[in-house]
Design a protein around this motif. Structure first.
Motif, PDB file in Angstrom:
ATOM      1  N   ASP A  75      59.425   9.196 -22.117  1.00  0.00           N
ATOM      2  CA  ASP A  75      58.749   8.460 -21.041  1.00  0.00           C
ATOM      3  C   ASP A  75      59.317   8.861 -19.681  1.00  0.00           C
ATOM      4  OD1 ASP A  75      57.169   7.133 -22.874  1.00  0.00           O
ATOM      5  OD2 ASP A  75      58.339   5.266 -22.806  1.00  0.00           O
ATOM      6  N   LEU A  76      60.632   9.021 -19.613  1.00  0.00           N
ATOM      7  CA  LEU A  76      61.249   9.458 -18.366  1.00  0.00           C
ATOM      8  C   LEU A  76      60.723  10.844 -17.986  1.00  0.00           C
ATOM      9  CD1 LEU A  76      64.798   8.978 -17.174  1.00  0.00           C
ATOM     10  CD2 LEU A  76      63.932  11.296 -17.260  1.00  0.00           C
ATOM     11  N   TYR A  77      60.639  11.737 -18.949  1.00  0.00           N
ATOM     12  CA  TYR A  77      60.092  13.071 -18.685  1.00  0.00           C
ATOM     13  C   TYR A  77      58.630  12.984 -18.230  1.00  0.00           C
ATOM     14  CZ  TYR A  77      64.074  15.680 -20.654  1.00  0.00           C
ATOM     15  OH  TYR A  77      65.302  16.241 -20.886  1.00  0.00           O
ATOM     16  N   GLU A  78      57.866  12.100 -18.846  1.00  0.00           N
ATOM     17  CA  GLU A  78      56.464  11.953 -18.434  1.00  0.00           C
ATOM     18  C   GLU A  78      56.357  11.475 -16.990  1.00  0.00           C
ATOM     19  OE1 GLU A  78      54.608   9.499 -21.420  1.00  0.00           O
ATOM     20  OE2 GLU A  78      54.491  11.165 -22.834  1.00  0.00           O
ATOM     21  N   SER A  79      57.259  10.594 -16.575  1.00  0.00           N
ATOM     22  CA  SER A  79      57.213  10.126 -15.184  1.00  0.00           C
ATOM     23  C   SER A  79      57.567  11.264 -14.230  1.00  0.00           C
ATOM     24  CB  SER A  79      58.131   8.918 -14.981  1.00  0.00           C
ATOM     25  OG  SER A  79      59.485   9.291 -14.997  1.00  0.00           O
ATOM     26  N   VAL A  80      58.463  12.139 -14.630  1.00  0.00           N
ATOM     27  CA  VAL A  80      58.773  13.316 -13.798  1.00  0.00           C
ATOM     28  C   VAL A  80      57.556  14.234 -13.735  1.00  0.00           C
ATOM     29  CG1 VAL A  80      60.206  15.394 -13.608  1.00  0.00           C
ATOM     30  CG2 VAL A  80      61.247  13.227 -14.269  1.00  0.00           C
ATOM     31  N   ALA A  81      56.897  14.446 -14.861  1.00  0.00           N
ATOM     32  CA  ALA A  81      55.738  15.350 -14.900  1.00  0.00           C
ATOM     33  C   ALA A  81      54.603  14.863 -14.009  1.00  0.00           C
ATOM     34  CB  ALA A  81      55.250  15.506 -16.341  1.00  0.00           C
ATOM     35  N   ARG A  82      54.526  13.561 -13.768  1.00  0.00           N
ATOM     36  CA  ARG A  82      53.453  13.026 -12.920  1.00  0.00           C
ATOM     37  C   ARG A  82      53.728  13.211 -11.428  1.00  0.00           C
ATOM     38  NH1 ARG A  82      54.188   8.347 -15.871  1.00  0.00           N
ATOM     39  NH2 ARG A  82      53.283   8.611 -17.894  1.00  0.00           N
ATOM     40  N   LYS A  83      54.954  13.597 -11.084  1.00  0.00           N
ATOM     41  CA  LYS A  83      55.268  13.832  -9.666  1.00  0.00           C
ATOM     42  C   LYS A  83      54.410  15.000  -9.178  1.00  0.00           C
ATOM     43  CE  LYS A  83      59.945  12.342  -9.003  1.00  0.00           C
ATOM     44  NZ  LYS A  83      60.306  12.382  -7.627  1.00  0.00           N
ATOM     45  N   LYS A  84      53.758  14.811  -8.079  1.00  0.00           N
ATOM     46  CA  LYS A  84      52.839  15.838  -7.585  1.00  0.00           C
ATOM     47  C   LYS A  84      53.536  16.899  -6.734  1.00  0.00           C
ATOM     48  CE  LYS A  84      48.865  13.608  -8.653  1.00  0.00           C
ATOM     49  NZ  LYS A  84      48.843  13.475 -10.054  1.00  0.00           N
ATOM     50  N   ASP A  85      54.666  16.578  -6.176  1.00  0.00           N
ATOM     51  CA  ASP A  85      55.236  17.438  -5.141  1.00  0.00           C
ATOM     52  C   ASP A  85      56.528  18.141  -5.548  1.00  0.00           C
ATOM     53  OD1 ASP A  85      56.574  15.070  -5.312  1.00  0.00           O
ATOM     54  OD2 ASP A  85      56.736  14.741  -3.163  1.00  0.00           O
ATOM     55  N   MET A  86      56.611  18.599  -6.772  1.00  0.00           N
ATOM     56  CA  MET A  86      57.801  19.321  -7.197  1.00  0.00           C
ATOM     57  C   MET A  86      57.671  20.796  -6.815  1.00  0.00           C
ATOM     58  SD  MET A  86      59.026  17.650 -10.802  1.00  0.00           S
ATOM     59  CE  MET A  86      57.582  18.032 -11.755  1.00  0.00           C
ATOM     60  N   THR A  87      58.797  21.413  -6.567  1.00  0.00           N
ATOM     61  CA  THR A  87      58.817  22.827  -6.201  1.00  0.00           C
ATOM     62  C   THR A  87      58.660  23.701  -7.443  1.00  0.00           C
ATOM     63  OG1 THR A  87      61.204  23.003  -6.457  1.00  0.00           O
ATOM     64  CG2 THR A  87      60.380  22.358  -4.263  1.00  0.00           C
ATOM     65  N   ASN A  88      58.415  25.006  -7.197  1.00  0.00           N
ATOM     66  CA  ASN A  88      58.352  25.974  -8.298  1.00  0.00           C
ATOM     67  C   ASN A  88      59.611  25.919  -9.149  1.00  0.00           C
ATOM     68  OD1 ASN A  88      55.911  26.905  -7.376  1.00  0.00           O
ATOM     69  ND2 ASN A  88      56.671  28.894  -6.707  1.00  0.00           N
ATOM     70  N   GLU A  89      60.751  25.890  -8.477  1.00  0.00           N
ATOM     71  CA  GLU A  89      62.025  25.908  -9.188  1.00  0.00           C
ATOM     72  C   GLU A  89      62.189  24.676 -10.083  1.00  0.00           C
ATOM     73  OE1 GLU A  89      66.834  26.242  -8.356  1.00  0.00           O
ATOM     74  OE2 GLU A  89      65.462  26.105  -6.654  1.00  0.00           O
ATOM     75  N   THR A  90      61.782  23.516  -9.581  1.00  0.00           N
ATOM     76  CA  THR A  90      61.908  22.291 -10.376  1.00  0.00           C
ATOM     77  C   THR A  90      60.968  22.327 -11.568  1.00  0.00           C
ATOM     78  OG1 THR A  90      62.620  21.058  -8.444  1.00  0.00           O
ATOM     79  CG2 THR A  90      61.789  19.770 -10.286  1.00  0.00           C
ATOM     80  N   TRP A  91      59.725  22.751 -11.362  1.00  0.00           N
ATOM     81  CA  TRP A  91      58.792  22.869 -12.489  1.00  0.00           C
ATOM     82  C   TRP A  91      59.346  23.852 -13.521  1.00  0.00           C
ATOM     83  CZ3 TRP A  91      55.430  19.768 -14.352  1.00  0.00           C
ATOM     84  CH2 TRP A  91      54.638  18.964 -13.536  1.00  0.00           C
ATOM     85  N   ASP A  92      59.852  24.974 -13.061  1.00  0.00           N
ATOM     86  CA  ASP A  92      60.363  25.990 -13.966  1.00  0.00           C
ATOM     87  C   ASP A  92      61.508  25.433 -14.819  1.00  0.00           C
ATOM     88  OD1 ASP A  92      60.332  29.040 -14.586  1.00  0.00           O
ATOM     89  OD2 ASP A  92      62.451  28.591 -14.211  1.00  0.00           O
ATOM     90  N   VAL A  93      62.480  24.800 -14.170  1.00  0.00           N
ATOM     91  CA  VAL A  93      63.615  24.217 -14.900  1.00  0.00           C
ATOM     92  C   VAL A  93      63.124  23.129 -15.853  1.00  0.00           C
ATOM     93  CG1 VAL A  93      65.682  22.779 -14.628  1.00  0.00           C
ATOM     94  CG2 VAL A  93      65.350  24.787 -13.164  1.00  0.00           C
ATOM     95  N   PHE A  94      62.258  22.269 -15.356  1.00  0.00           N
ATOM     96  CA  PHE A  94      61.760  21.142 -16.144  1.00  0.00           C
ATOM     97  C   PHE A  94      61.027  21.620 -17.397  1.00  0.00           C
ATOM     98  CE2 PHE A  94      58.576  17.414 -16.136  1.00  0.00           C
ATOM     99  CZ  PHE A  94      59.353  16.674 -16.994  1.00  0.00           C
ATOM    100  N   ILE A  95      60.152  22.589 -17.245  1.00  0.00           N
ATOM    101  CA  ILE A  95      59.405  23.097 -18.402  1.00  0.00           C
ATOM    102  C   ILE A  95      60.356  23.759 -19.396  1.00  0.00           C
ATOM    103  CG2 ILE A  95      57.725  24.838 -19.143  1.00  0.00           C
ATOM    104  CD1 ILE A  95      56.092  24.099 -16.638  1.00  0.00           C
ATOM    105  N   ARG A  96      61.308  24.520 -18.902  1.00  0.00           N
ATOM    106  CA  ARG A  96      62.263  25.167 -19.803  1.00  0.00           C
ATOM    107  C   ARG A  96      63.097  24.134 -20.572  1.00  0.00           C
ATOM    108  NH1 ARG A  96      63.037  30.788 -18.672  1.00  0.00           N
ATOM    109  NH2 ARG A  96      61.773  31.389 -16.876  1.00  0.00           N
ATOM    110  N   VAL A  97      63.478  23.055 -19.903  1.00  0.00           N
ATOM    111  CA  VAL A  97      64.252  22.004 -20.571  1.00  0.00           C
ATOM    112  C   VAL A  97      63.408  21.354 -21.673  1.00  0.00           C
ATOM    113  CG1 VAL A  97      65.260  19.702 -20.274  1.00  0.00           C
ATOM    114  CG2 VAL A  97      65.842  21.535 -18.672  1.00  0.00           C
TER     115      VAL A  97
END
Length: 193
Positions: A75-97
């Motif tokens: 659920d915590l990860y889902e709330s992060v995924a709903r953030k609209k304004d993440m940078t490329n680097e954050t999306w990249d790290v997040f998806i890899r995690v």
């Protein structure tokens, strides 16, 4: 450090782990004023540290407490995924995690463990992340290609999971239908396809 809680043994420290998740959830909902200058780094760090929650859950009995913990982390990860304004680097790290968490929990033949019980939520989260991040990561085509290559690599180890196959089928259908709609311009034709 709050992140250290996620490496504690769950049988004796479940309450501390749950409190740490609650603190991180609050920080993701409203970044502390002191951390606003480095909010993206905070989000990446939280995502990385929360992944340690799943280490003791692999092969664990799917009792209510373990399932609740895994679902709270997802659920915590889902709330992060709903953030609209993440940078490329954050999306990249997040998806890899999350790819790593999925691979850790879904590979292998475990039939009745926590991974099996939360696989539906986990796989849906992963696919929604790929779709949500596509508008940001499309500007960095090398990252997109690498992340899809990683999904392809890991997915081969999850094909024995019915929830993975069903969700992949649904994603392919929806994306194909949307593409057909964009090409044809007709909702009726897209529904017939």
């Amino acid at each position: 450090s709050i992140g250290g809680c996620f490496t504690l043994p769950l049988d004796s420290c479940m309450a501390a782990v749950k409190k740490a998740l609650k603190v991180y959830r609050g920080w993701l909902d409203e970044c502390p004023r002191e951390a606003r200058a480095w909010e993206e780094e905070l989000v990446r760090t939280i995502c990385e540290q929360v992944s340690f929650v799943f280490m003791p859950l692999k092969g664990a009995q799917p009792n209510q407490e373990n399932l609740t913990l895994a679902q709270a982390a997802l659920d915590l990860y889902e709330s992060v995924a709903r953030k609209k304004d993440m940078t490329n680097e954050t999306w990249d790290v997040f998806i890899r995690v999350v790819l790593g968490v999925c691979d850790f929990m879904l590979e292998g033949e475990e039939l009745e463990g926590v991974g099996t019980k939360v696989s539906q939520q986990m796989v849906r989260l992963l696919f929604s992340m790929y779709i949500r991040s596509s508008h940001v990561l499309s500007h960095s085509s090398l990252a997109v290609v690498e992340l899809w290559r990683l999904l392809s690599k890991y997915a081969q180890r999850w094909c024995h999971r019915l929830t993975f196959v069903e969700n992949w089928s649904t994603v392919c259908y929806c994306l194909t239908r949307e593409l057909f709609f964009c090409v044809s311009g007709s909702a009726e034709e897209a529904n017939e396809a």
